[in-house]
Design a protein around this motif. Structure first.
Motif, short mmCIF file in Angstrom:
data_model
loop_
_atom_site.label_atom_id
_atom_site.label_comp_id
_atom_site.label_asym_id
_atom_site.label_seq_id
_atom_site.Cartn_x
_atom_site.Cartn_y
_atom_site.Cartn_z
N UNK A 164 0.81 -1.23 0.00
CA UNK A 164 0.00 0.00 0.00
C UNK A 164 0.84 1.27 0.00
N UNK A 165 1.91 1.28 0.78
CA UNK A 165 2.78 2.47 0.84
C UNK A 165 3.49 2.68 -0.48
N UNK A 166 4.02 1.59 -1.06
CA UNK A 166 4.71 1.68 -2.34
C UNK A 166 3.77 2.17 -3.43
N UNK A 167 2.54 1.65 -3.44
CA UNK A 167 1.57 2.05 -4.46
C UNK A 167 1.22 3.53 -4.31
N UNK A 168 1.03 3.99 -3.06
CA UNK A 168 0.69 5.40 -2.83
C UNK A 168 1.80 6.31 -3.31
N UNK A 169 3.05 5.97 -2.99
CA UNK A 169 4.18 6.80 -3.42
C UNK A 169 4.30 6.80 -4.94
N UNK A 170 4.06 5.63 -5.57
CA UNK A 170 4.15 5.54 -7.03
C UNK A 170 3.08 6.40 -7.69
N UNK A 171 1.87 6.40 -7.13
CA UNK A 171 0.80 7.22 -7.69
C UNK A 171 1.12 8.70 -7.53
N UNK A 172 1.64 9.08 -6.37
CA UNK A 172 2.04 10.47 -6.14
C UNK A 172 3.14 10.88 -7.13
N UNK A 173 4.09 9.96 -7.38
CA UNK A 173 5.15 10.24 -8.35
C UNK A 173 4.55 10.46 -9.74
N UNK A 174 3.55 9.65 -10.10
CA UNK A 174 2.88 9.84 -11.37
C UNK A 174 2.21 11.20 -11.46
N UNK A 175 1.56 11.62 -10.36
CA UNK A 175 0.92 12.93 -10.34
C UNK A 175 1.95 14.04 -10.53
N UNK A 176 3.10 13.93 -9.87
CA UNK A 176 4.14 14.94 -10.01
C UNK A 176 4.64 15.02 -11.45
N UNK A 177 4.81 13.87 -12.09
CA UNK A 177 5.24 13.86 -13.49
C UNK A 177 4.17 14.52 -14.37
N UNK A 178 2.90 14.23 -14.08
CA UNK A 178 1.82 14.85 -14.84
C UNK A 178 1.81 16.37 -14.68
N UNK A 179 2.02 16.85 -13.46
CA UNK A 179 2.06 18.29 -13.23
C UNK A 179 3.26 18.93 -13.91
N UNK A 180 4.41 18.25 -13.88
CA UNK A 180 5.59 18.77 -14.57
C UNK A 180 5.38 18.81 -16.08
N UNK A 181 4.70 17.79 -16.60
CA UNK A 181 4.39 17.78 -18.04
C UNK A 181 3.56 18.99 -18.42
N UNK A 182 2.58 19.30 -17.60
CA UNK A 182 1.75 20.46 -17.89
C UNK A 182 2.53 21.76 -17.75
N UNK A 183 3.30 21.88 -16.66
CA UNK A 183 3.98 23.15 -16.37
C UNK A 183 5.13 23.42 -17.33
N UNK A 184 5.91 22.39 -17.67
CA UNK A 184 7.13 22.61 -18.45
C UNK A 184 6.94 22.41 -19.95
N UNK A 185 5.90 21.66 -20.35
CA UNK A 185 5.75 21.35 -21.77
C UNK A 185 4.47 21.93 -22.38
N UNK A 186 3.34 21.77 -21.70
CA UNK A 186 2.06 22.18 -22.27
C UNK A 186 1.80 23.67 -22.06
N UNK A 187 1.99 24.14 -20.83
CA UNK A 187 1.70 25.54 -20.52
C UNK A 187 2.53 26.52 -21.36
N UNK A 188 3.85 26.31 -21.56
CA UNK A 188 4.61 27.24 -22.40
C UNK A 188 4.14 27.27 -23.86
N UNK A 189 3.49 26.18 -24.32
CA UNK A 189 3.02 26.11 -25.70
C UNK A 189 1.55 26.44 -25.82
#
Length: 290
Positions: A61-86
């Protein structure tokens, strides 16, 4: 009959995974008109992250929660660094940006993880449950249950919360949403974060069945995209129906024809949709004044 039922169970399990990915496509498309071809990579992050965190000694459960949070962070970075500037770029440009982001994520993943296939232990054991002469794995129930829970949660979020209504307002008219005080940039970031969470969670529950590897996101992306197209891009119900249909058709094609053609089903469905029903099964017809 038992063989048909067995294939149906397998098809619904696989289709539920595709439906979760298609829901991620739908959420981002509704909020920002962006088709995110890195969506399948969140599935990989959820699966691979959980595998390696468990190997480091963390409980599932802990590993899954951290992995999901990591996925969310990658999604936010994708938006902030790649989508938002374009912002304001053409749809083709945004698609190319998400494809480039997907390639980058794969490159980083093979450095952080490795190039081997990995699996997770089944959450509730692997003893098959007999149903009507066929059997279903307990993990399949986890996959389908997760898909159902996320569909209901997404509906309640969009229809019965202020933030969800802000997402719908942004999808309907971004300028009008700004004029009534909605923080459009925050809403778009939220859409990317939620879609990443759904993808990563799909990866966690699917890995005990499908295995995972650093580049498995590409195939999941294409099949999730096919499901979203079949159901009608932008329609959550269509995403679920499209995912289940593709999963069933793919499994029956492998069972009654040949497993060689299994992965070709999704690509064939994309061609059929584009040629004969470009709005999909549940897509709405739009009218543009010129």
């Amino acid at each position: 009959m038992s063989e048909f039922l067995q294939l149906a169970f397998s098809g619904l399990t696989v289709g539920a995974i595709y439906a979760l990915i298609a829901l991620g496509f739908t959420l981002i498309y509704n909020a920002s008109d962006v088709i995110n071809f890195a969506q399948g990579d969140f599935v990989m992050i959820g699966g691979m992250g959980t595998v390696f965190l468990m190997a480091a000694g963390l409980a599932l459960p802990v590993a899954a929660l951290i992995a999901v949070v990591a996925g969310v962070l990658v999604g936010l970075l994708l938006h902030r660094l790649a989508i938002e500037p374009a912002r304001g770029a053409s749809p083709v440009t945004l698609i190319m940006i998400t494809i480039g982001a997907s390639i980058f994520i794969k490159g980083v993943s093979q450095i952080i993880f490795d190039k081997q296939f990995h699996s997770l232990p089944a959450f509730s054991g692997d003893t098959p449950i007999p149903v009507g002469g066929a059997t279903i794995l307990p993990q399949s129930l986890w996959v389908m249950g997760t898909a159902l829970a996320l569909v209901v949660a997404l509906y309640l979020f969009l229809e019965h919360t202020l933030v969800g209504k802000a997402v719908l307002a942004t999808a309907a008219n971004r300028l009008a949403a700004k004029l009534v005080g909605i923080n459009v940039a925050l809403v778009l970031a939220l859409a990317f974060g939620l879609s990443a969470a759904m993808g990563a969670l799909a990866g966690v529950v699917a890995t005990p069945i499908t295995l995972t590897r650093y580049d498995i996101g590409t195939l999941f992306t294409l099949k999730g995209f096919a499901a979203a197209m079949l159901g009608g891009m932008g329609n959550p119900l269509g995403a679920v129906v499209g995912g289940l249909l593709i999963g069933l058709i793919e499994t029956f094609a492998a069972g009654y024809l040949s497993s060689t053609y299994k992965d070709a089903v999704a690509f064939l469905m994309i061609l059929v949709v584009l040629l004969f029903m470009p709005r999909g099964l549940f897509g709405s017809r739009t009218v543009e004044r010129v």
